[in-house]
Design an enzyme around this catalytic site. Structure first.
Site, short mmCIF file in Angstrom:
data_model
loop_
_atom_site.label_atom_id
_atom_site.label_comp_id
_atom_site.label_asym_id
_atom_site.label_seq_id
_atom_site.Cartn_x
_atom_site.Cartn_y
_atom_site.Cartn_z
N ARG A 108 -7.17 2.30 -3.05
CA ARG A 108 -7.91 1.47 -3.24
C ARG A 108 -8.21 0.24 -2.56
O ARG A 108 -8.70 -0.39 -3.17
CB ARG A 108 -6.85 1.14 -4.64
CG ARG A 108 -6.74 1.71 -5.18
CD ARG A 108 -5.31 1.43 -7.24
NE ARG A 108 -4.77 0.52 -6.56
CZ ARG A 108 -4.48 0.08 -8.37
NH1 ARG A 108 -5.10 0.32 -9.23
NH2 ARG A 108 -3.32 -1.05 -8.13
N ASP A 109 -8.43 0.83 -1.57
CA ASP A 109 -9.50 -0.52 -0.26
C ASP A 109 -10.30 0.67 0.68
O ASP A 109 -9.14 0.08 2.10
CB ASP A 109 -8.10 -1.65 -0.16
CG ASP A 109 -8.95 -2.13 0.94
OD1 ASP A 109 -10.36 -2.28 0.11
OD2 ASP A 109 -8.31 -3.88 1.38
N LEU A 110 -10.24 1.99 0.78
CA LEU A 110 -10.73 2.16 1.63
C LEU A 110 -12.01 1.69 2.28
O LEU A 110 -12.90 1.27 2.18
CB LEU A 110 -11.37 3.60 1.02
CG LEU A 110 -10.10 5.01 0.08
CD1 LEU A 110 -11.03 5.74 0.60
CD2 LEU A 110 -9.14 5.40 1.65
#
Length: 268
Positions: A108-110
């Site tokens: 969720r924060d690539l």
């Protein structure tokens, strides 16, 4: 051995899935962690995953010597990456993403800022699982999180979203690696979001919205049309993504072998 903090907010259900014995070479897995029982002020140190009612305080991983933030590697490069380098980076990220999605984990924060590049090996390590969560099979998430340049439209609009949102993030990262520029740019996060909104409302494909002619790479525009498709149902799965990248790598190597053979050079 020296340690560094991986996350101060790693959720308990992620811990056994990211521990080093269950790990993946493309993920900076948990080496040890600190936890305490609910309501207890005493913090305990664990070298192995321990079942029980514990609140995770902090987790640690081995310290990587000569490791750089991947974003710094990209922007610090004097010229573009070669096709071999691009496909290698794409393959490493796709492989790590496939591993996570097989375990129903969304990072969720690539973004390149959440990847370490090991100078001596050329390997990438995905770090910072503070926003990550485990979804039920086929499950959806609702929390808006991530970074403006890389966030998928469905997340931005406040809709529920699944693992396909990370295929979008991969597509942005792949674009940045190849073009050394963002597909949706702006001086502020608000400007970036406006650029993304213009694309979404244009009803164009990404290859129609942005020119790919600035690179000498093969024409990857059609695959970017899938990765950066506003309709999440048309994006490939992580498994399909990895398969495609591996096929491209095999094709490139075969073409290189043929080129060397035709030029009479076996080692150039």
């Amino acid at each position: 051995k020296a340690k560094r903090v991986l996350s101060n907010a790693l959720k308990g259900d992620l811990l056994p899935l990211l521990f080093k014995k269950e790990g993946h070479p493309g993920i900076a897995c948990v080496d040890s962690y600190y936890a305490r029982k609910p309501g207890d002020s005493k913090t305990n140190f664990f070298k192995d995953f321990t079942q029980g009612e514990f609140e995770v305080c902090a987790v640690a991983m081995p310290c990587f010597n000569d490791a750089l933030e991947f974003y710094d590697v990209i922007v610090g490069r004097e010229g573009p990456f070669t096709l071999d380098e691009v496909l290698n980076f794409w393959g490493q990220i796709a492989d790590a993403l496939h591993f996570l999605h097989e375990k129903n984990i969304m990072h969720r924060d690539l973004k390149p800022e959440n990847m370490l590049y090991e100078v001596n090996t050329g390997f990438l390590k995905l770090i910072d699982f503070g926003f990550a969560r485990v979804l039920p099979e086929g499950g959806r998430a609702t929390t808006q999180c991530g970074t403006a340049h890389y966030v998928a439209p469905e997340v931005l609009w406040g809709r529920d979203y699944g693992v396909a949102a990370e295929i979008w993030s991969f597509g942005v990262i792949a674009f940045v690696v190849m073009m050394r520029a963002y597909p949706f740019n702006g001086e502020t996060p608000e400007n970036v979001i406006e650029s993304l909104k213009r694309f979404c409302h244009s009803r164009e494909s990404i290859s129609e919205f942005i020119s790919f002619k600035r690179t000498k790479m093969p024409d990857f525009s059609r695959i970017f049309d899938l990765w950066l498709n506003v309709d999440e149902r048309r994006r490939p799965s992580a498994s399909e993504l990895l398969e495609w990248v591996n096929l491209c790598k095999d094709q490139y190597r075969e073409e290189e072998r043929a080129r060397r053979a035709s030029s009479g050079c076996s080692s150039c």
